[in-house]
Each structure stands twice: as structure tokens, then as C-alpha cells.
Design a protein around this motif. Structure first.
Motif, PDB file in Angstrom:
ATOM      1  N   MET A  22       0.839  -1.207   0.000  1.00 42.79           N
ATOM      2  CA  MET A  22       0.000   0.000   0.000  1.00 42.79           C
ATOM      3  C   MET A  22       0.873   1.257   0.000  1.00 42.79           C
ATOM      4  N   ALA A  23       1.960   1.217   0.784  1.00 45.34           N
ATOM      5  CA  ALA A  23       2.858   2.372   0.834  1.00 45.34           C
ATOM      6  C   ALA A  23       3.524   2.588  -0.520  1.00 45.34           C
ATOM      7  N   ARG A  24       3.894   1.491  -1.178  1.00 42.04           N
ATOM      8  CA  ARG A  24       4.527   1.585  -2.487  1.00 42.04           C
ATOM      9  C   ARG A  24       3.584   2.253  -3.489  1.00 42.04           C
ATOM     10  N   GLN A  25       2.321   1.858  -3.457  1.00 39.64           N
ATOM     11  CA  GLN A  25       1.349   2.459  -4.378  1.00 39.64           C
ATOM     12  C   GLN A  25       1.104   3.929  -4.045  1.00 39.64           C
ATOM     13  N   PHE A  26       1.070   4.241  -2.756  1.00 43.86           N
ATOM     14  CA  PHE A  26       0.814   5.620  -2.333  1.00 43.86           C
ATOM     15  C   PHE A  26       1.945   6.547  -2.775  1.00 43.86           C
ATOM     16  N   TRP A  27       3.198   6.102  -2.516  1.00 42.39           N
ATOM     17  CA  TRP A  27       4.337   6.975  -2.792  1.00 42.39           C
ATOM     18  C   TRP A  27       4.708   7.019  -4.267  1.00 42.39           C
ATOM     19  N   SER A  28       4.171   6.109  -5.072  1.00 45.43           N
ATOM     20  CA  SER A  28       4.469   6.136  -6.511  1.00 45.43           C
ATOM     21  C   SER A  28       3.302   6.666  -7.333  1.00 45.43           C
ATOM     22  N   SER A  29       2.213   6.997  -6.666  1.00 43.68           N
ATOM     23  CA  SER A  29       1.032   7.476  -7.384  1.00 43.68           C
ATOM     24  C   SER A  29       1.304   8.816  -8.058  1.00 43.68           C
ATOM     25  N   PRO A  30       0.913   8.969  -9.313  1.00 43.21           N
ATOM     26  CA  PRO A  30       1.092  10.264  -9.996  1.00 43.21           C
ATOM     27  C   PRO A  30       0.213  11.358  -9.392  1.00 43.21           C
ATOM     28  N   PHE A  31      -0.784  10.951  -8.603  1.00 46.82           N
ATOM     29  CA  PHE A  31      -1.666  11.938  -7.972  1.00 46.82           C
ATOM     30  C   PHE A  31      -1.114  12.426  -6.630  1.00 46.82           C
ATOM     31  N   ASN A  32      -0.007  11.821  -6.198  1.00 42.80           N
ATOM     32  CA  ASN A  32       0.634  12.245  -4.943  1.00 42.80           C
ATOM     33  C   ASN A  32       1.626  13.365  -5.269  1.00 42.80           C
ATOM     34  N   PRO A  33       1.401  14.567  -4.781  1.00 44.44           N
ATOM     35  CA  PRO A  33       2.260  15.705  -5.161  1.00 44.44           C
ATOM     36  C   PRO A  33       3.706  15.572  -4.700  1.00 44.44           C
ATOM     37  N   VAL A  34       3.994  14.693  -3.733  1.00 46.83           N
ATOM     38  CA  VAL A  34       5.378  14.559  -3.248  1.00 46.83           C
ATOM     39  C   VAL A  34       6.026  13.266  -3.751  1.00 46.83           C
ATOM     40  N   SER A  35       5.367  12.585  -4.703  1.00 49.96           N
ATOM     41  CA  SER A  35       5.902  11.297  -5.151  1.00 49.96           C
ATOM     42  C   SER A  35       7.254  11.423  -5.835  1.00 49.96           C
ATOM     43  N   GLU A  36       7.529  12.559  -6.462  1.00 52.25           N
ATOM     44  CA  GLU A  36       8.792  12.752  -7.166  1.00 52.25           C
ATOM     45  C   GLU A  36       9.808  13.547  -6.356  1.00 52.25           C
ATOM     46  N   THR A  37       9.498  13.779  -5.097  1.00 50.10           N
ATOM     47  CA  THR A  37      10.465  14.457  -4.234  1.00 50.10           C
ATOM     48  C   THR A  37      11.413  13.429  -3.642  1.00 50.10           C
ATOM     49  N   ALA A  38      12.490  13.902  -3.008  1.00 50.66           N
ATOM     50  CA  ALA A  38      13.464  12.999  -2.400  1.00 50.66           C
ATOM     51  C   ALA A  38      12.812  12.150  -1.307  1.00 50.66           C
ATOM     52  N   ILE A  39      11.921  12.788  -0.548  1.00 50.43           N
ATOM     53  CA  ILE A  39      11.241  12.042   0.519  1.00 50.43           C
ATOM     54  C   ILE A  39      10.336  10.963  -0.081  1.00 50.43           C
ATOM     55  N   GLY A  40       9.579  11.347  -1.113  1.00 49.69           N
ATOM     56  CA  GLY A  40       8.671  10.394  -1.741  1.00 49.69           C
ATOM     57  C   GLY A  40       9.404   9.223  -2.380  1.00 49.69           C
ATOM     58  N   ARG A  41      10.496   9.509  -3.099  1.00 49.04           N
ATOM     59  CA  ARG A  41      11.256   8.439  -3.752  1.00 49.04           C
ATOM     60  C   ARG A  41      11.899   7.515  -2.728  1.00 49.04           C
ATOM     61  N   THR A  42      12.380   8.092  -1.618  1.00 44.12           N
ATOM     62  CA  THR A  42      13.004   7.277  -0.580  1.00 44.12           C
ATOM     63  C   THR A  42      11.973   6.384   0.101  1.00 44.12           C
ATOM     64  N   ALA A  43      10.799   6.941   0.373  1.00 44.07           N
ATOM     65  CA  ALA A  43       9.742   6.136   0.994  1.00 44.07           C
ATOM     66  C   ALA A  43       9.299   5.007   0.067  1.00 44.07           C
ATOM     67  N   TYR A  44       9.150   5.324  -1.218  1.00 49.79           N
ATOM     68  CA  TYR A  44       8.787   4.299  -2.203  1.00 49.79           C
ATOM     69  C   TYR A  44       9.844   3.208  -2.274  1.00 49.79           C
ATOM     70  N   ALA A  45      11.115   3.599  -2.323  1.00 47.87           N
ATOM     71  CA  ALA A  45      12.199   2.619  -2.412  1.00 47.87           C
ATOM     72  C   ALA A  45      12.238   1.733  -1.175  1.00 47.87           C
ATOM     73  N   SER A  46      11.986   2.309  -0.010  1.00 50.08           N
ATOM     74  CA  SER A  46      11.989   1.526   1.234  1.00 50.08           C
ATOM     75  C   SER A  46      10.889   0.477   1.220  1.00 50.08           C
ATOM     76  N   ALA A  47       9.690   0.870   0.793  1.00 52.25           N
ATOM     77  CA  ALA A  47       8.564  -0.069   0.735  1.00 52.25           C
ATOM     78  C   ALA A  47       8.823  -1.163  -0.294  1.00 52.25           C
ATOM     79  N   GLU A  48       9.369  -0.792  -1.446  1.00 52.37           N
ATOM     80  CA  GLU A  48       9.663  -1.762  -2.495  1.00 52.37           C
ATOM     81  C   GLU A  48      10.720  -2.766  -2.039  1.00 52.37           C
ATOM     82  N   LEU A  49      11.757  -2.286  -1.382  1.00 52.79           N
ATOM     83  CA  LEU A  49      12.824  -3.159  -0.903  1.00 52.79           C
ATOM     84  C   LEU A  49      12.297  -4.130   0.144  1.00 52.79           C
ATOM     85  N   PHE A  50      11.492  -3.629   1.090  1.00 58.64           N
ATOM     86  CA  PHE A  50      10.943  -4.514   2.119  1.00 58.64           C
ATOM     87  C   PHE A  50      10.067  -5.591   1.508  1.00 58.64           C
TER      88      PHE A  50
END
Length: 426
Positions: A22-50
Motif C-alpha cells: 500500500m505504501a509503495r502504491q501511495f508513494w508512486s502514485s502520480p496523484f501524490n504531489p510529493v511522489s517525485e520528491t526525495a522524501i517520496g522516492r526514498t519512501a517508495y524505495a523503502s517499501a519496495e525493498l521490504f
């Protein structure tokens, strides 16, 4: 109990995996305004790795529905031409119309590729099959996960493995060629010796061994040293566990694939940690090539199967502790295996200079054990700069190793006619 605890840990982590998805989908969503920020990419990468580290990797697909021959696409169909409770013999049948369009003959040397039964599925040889398929009629041993085999099907041991190889060569018919990758070397060589002594008309025209422990006493690696350092009873007590419910093979004693995986990963712990660190960085930076390369390797590497107790323990005893085949003491169901009976089967050995599983010399030992094979039907090759995996996969295999094996098989193809005539007369 270890197997049960392993299953419990996997299922207990389910809520966390769902949360990571769910976190991976949230942080990679194009509708999430912070998805392409450093915080968003790091959160997405963390969820994907786990999620990638805790998921269960099933048997991979071959992904060889289409191969390329001289720039032309050729469709293939996977056909099961023989099976037992423990193995399926899969043929990659090339479509005749596509072969003709590519200017290739329909008939080609028949090659049995014996995949290792050592913890990974036969799909680990995808690159091997892809290289062989343009020039050969390819058959592959697709071993069954022992936890999927019901107890009513009985045992599977070293002698059964030899019998399986012999049965599959019989299915291919006279004058075929056999290629053993890693672990199958000793039982395949034994099967060929038995067929040669019996003057079996279905004996192969050639046999090729790639990174195989024919004589594990030579250039011992960490794997060999571990097998010799521990007493046989240690392997029985520490490496064998019982398959739990709800698997079809519940109650069967096995060497679990996850134990094998953890053992191999611990041998190269730093390498795997660095690989996953680079994967995390690639996810953060959006390096699609880095992500794809990592996932392609680990989706295969982390897919494992269980081995039957009998086969695993007998392999440890026969191949890595007593070295029975190399010492001329191996017996198959009470019958001595005579390697000197091989006189008309070509022999090729392929090794990697940096192989840390089967050291240089272990595979080529087959030449000294088969003194009656003519010199013009032999090939001994050590590939510079590659490790164990590179002996049968990757660019160096495609460009430097495979052409030598292809030419070796071609040289021995016509000599298989002797076996074909013998079979026809019978």
C-alpha cells in the motif's frame, strides 16, 4: 520444526507486506504531489525493498516463447514428453515454418540439458537454453519441488537420479547429446558409463560437463571444505527437516531450498548486501536499467525448491565426502560403475577460471577417468575471467563458451549414426 517456524514467520509478515504494498502504491502514485520528491522516492524505495525481501518467489516462467535466429523470430512451444513424480522432461519445440523462414533446417541435433537439482529451478538455465535453441532440438530436465511430491510416491535417491537420466536419454533416442550443468555431472557420467557397458543403442553421441564436481578433491572450494569438515551425521541432524501442512508432500523429510539459499547467501553476504543497496539507490534515482537488472537476477536466485532427504544426503556422501565416482568405487544398485567402459561417447568439460563452487580441475578430471575415449572426440576448456554462474550463462558464455560446445556437438553428431544403426538392427 525449522520448516514450520519458517512458514509461520512468512505468514506472520503478511500484514507488513500488505502495508508495504500500500505504501509503495501511495508513494508512486502520480496523484501524490510529493511522489517525485526525495522524501517520496526514498519512501517508495523503502517499501519496495521490504516487499521484495519478504515475498515468496514462486517457480519462474521460462519466457522463451520466441527465440531469435539470425535476426528472425522463431516461436517455440514447451512440450512435456516424459514425466515422473520427480521430474518433467520439457522439449522446446521450434515451429517449422519459422525455422524455414530463418533459413534453418528443421532437423537438428537433439540435446538433453540436465539442470542441477541443488536448490534452484531449471529456469536458472534460461540463458543456457536460449543459446542452445537456435542450433539444437533442446530438452530440459524440469525437476519437481520435493515438498510437492506426496509421501505415497516413495523415495528419490542418487540411484533414482541415474535411472531418470538414462530413461530420458532413451526417450530422446540414439545419437542424442547430453549436457550436465554443475551438480548433475557425477550421476550423468555414471548413467553414460552404464549405457556404454550395456551397449545401449540409446547411449548419447556426446556428453558435456559444465562446472561439475566430477572429482571434488581437486582445487577444493569453500563448499567442498564445508562438506568434508562436517561429519555425515551433522548433515542429517542439521540440514534435514520435515515438510509441514498444507503442502502435498507434508511429512516428507527434505533439505529445504530456503536452507540452501541462506547457506549460499551467507558465503557472499557482503556481495548481496551491496547488490540490495544499489537496488535501493536505483529505486530512489529512478534508474530503470539498474532496477530491471537486479530484479531479473534475484527473482530467479530467490526461487528455490526442496530436495529429498535421500538424494541430498547421498550426494554429500558419494560426491563430496567419499568421492566414490572419482575413486572408481561407485555402485549403482549393487553394480559397479565402470567409466573405462566409455569408448564411443564424446567428452567435453567446461570450467570457469574463477569458479568458487566447482574449482578448476574438478570437471576436467572426467578426462582422466575415461581413458578409452579417442582424443579427437574430446574438448577441455577453461574460460578465463568467469565464475560458476558464468560457465553456463551470460555474455562470456554466449560469445566464447557456447560456440565451442556447439562445434563439439557438431563434430560428434555424425558419429552418433553408429548408435542409430545399432538401434535399427535391434
Amino acid at each position: 520444526m525449522l520448516y514450520t517456524f519458517h512458514e509461520l514467520a512468512y505468514h506472520s509478515a503478511l500484514p507488513f507486506r500488505v502495508g508495504a504494498q500500500m505504501a509503495r502504491q501511495f508513494w508512486s502514485s502520480p496523484f501524490n504531489p510529493v511522489s517525485e520528491t526525495a522524501i517520496g522516492r526514498t519512501a517508495y524505495a523503502s517499501a519496495e525493498l521490504f516487499e521484495s525481501l519478504t515475498r515468496r518467489y514462486g517457480k519462474p516462467d521460462w519466457r522463451l516463447d520466441v527465440i531469435e535466429i539470425d535476426g528472425c523470430p522463431v516461436s517455440t512451444t514447451q512440450e512435456v514428453v516424459w514425466s515422473s513424480p520427480w521430474c518433467r522432461l520439457v522439449r522446446f519445440r521450434r515451429h517449422e515454418a519459422d525455422l524455414k523462414a530463418a533459413g534453418r533446417p528443421v532437423d537438428a541435433p537433439r540435446v538433453l540439458i540436465v539442470a542441477p537439482l541443488s536448490g534452484h529451478y531449471a529456469t536458472l538455465l534460461r540463458g543456457t537454453v536460449e543459446s542452445f535453441a537456435p542450433d539444437h532440438d533442446v530438452y530440459v530436465t524440469d525437476w519437481i519441488n520435493a515438498r510437492q511430491v506426496p509421501m505415497l510416491e516413495g523415495r528419490f535417491d542418487f540411484d533414482d537420479y541415474i535411472d531418470h537420466v538414462r530413461a530420458m536419454l532413451t526417450v530422446l533416442g540414439p545419437g542424442a547429446h547430453v549436457v550436465a550443468v554443475c551438480q548433475p555431472g557425477p550421476p550423468v557420467l555414471a548413467a553414460c558409463a552404464l549405457m556404454a557397458e550395456d551397449e545401449d543403442p540409446h547411449r548419447p553421441a556426446s556428453m558435456t560437463f559444465m562446472g561439475s564436481p566430477i572429482d571434488a578433491r581437486l582445487s577444493p572450494t569453500v563448499t567442498n571444505q564445508l562438506a568434508e569438515a562436517k561429519p555425515f551425521a551433522w548433515f542429517r541432524s542439521n540440514m534435514i527437516h520435515t515438510v509441514p501442512l498444507p503442502y502435498p508432500g507434508a511429512g516428507r523429510r527434505v533439505y529445504p531450498g530456503f536452507v540452501q539459499l541462506y547457506s549460499f547467501m551467507s558465503m557472499n553476504e557482503e556481495k548481496h548486501i551491496d547488490a540490495h543497496r544499489r537496488y535501493f539507490d536505483s529505486l530512489v534515482t529512478g534508474d530503470g536499467d539498474g532496477v530491471e537488472k537486479h530484479e531479473e537476477f534475484y527473482n530467479e536466485y530467490l526461487s528455490v525448491l526442496d530436495l529429498s532427504e535421500e538424494f541430498y544426503l547421498q550426494t554429500i556422501d558419494i560426491v563430496f565426502q567419499q568421492h566414490l565416482l572419482a575413486r572408481g568405487l561407485l555402485e549403482h544398485r549393487g553394480r559397479p560403475v565402470r567409466l573405462d567402459a566409455i569408448t564411443d561417447i564424446g567428452l567435453a568439460t567446461i570450467e570457469g577460471e574463477k569458479d568458487d563452487i566447482s574449482g578448476v580441475g574438478q570437471t576436467q578430471a572426467a578426462h582422466g577417468l575415461t581413458p578409452h575415449i579417442p582424443d579427437d572426440r574430446r574438448l577441455l576448456y577453461v574460460q578465463p575471467g568467469v565464475g560458476h554462474y558464468g560457465v553456463f550463462n551470460g555474455r562470456r558464455f554466449r560469445d566464447e563458451i557456447y560456440p565451442r560446445v556447439r562445434d563439439f556437438i557438431a563434430r560428434n553428431e555424425g558419429l552418433g549414426e553408429v548408435s542409430k544403426r545399432t538401434a535399427a538392427a535391434a
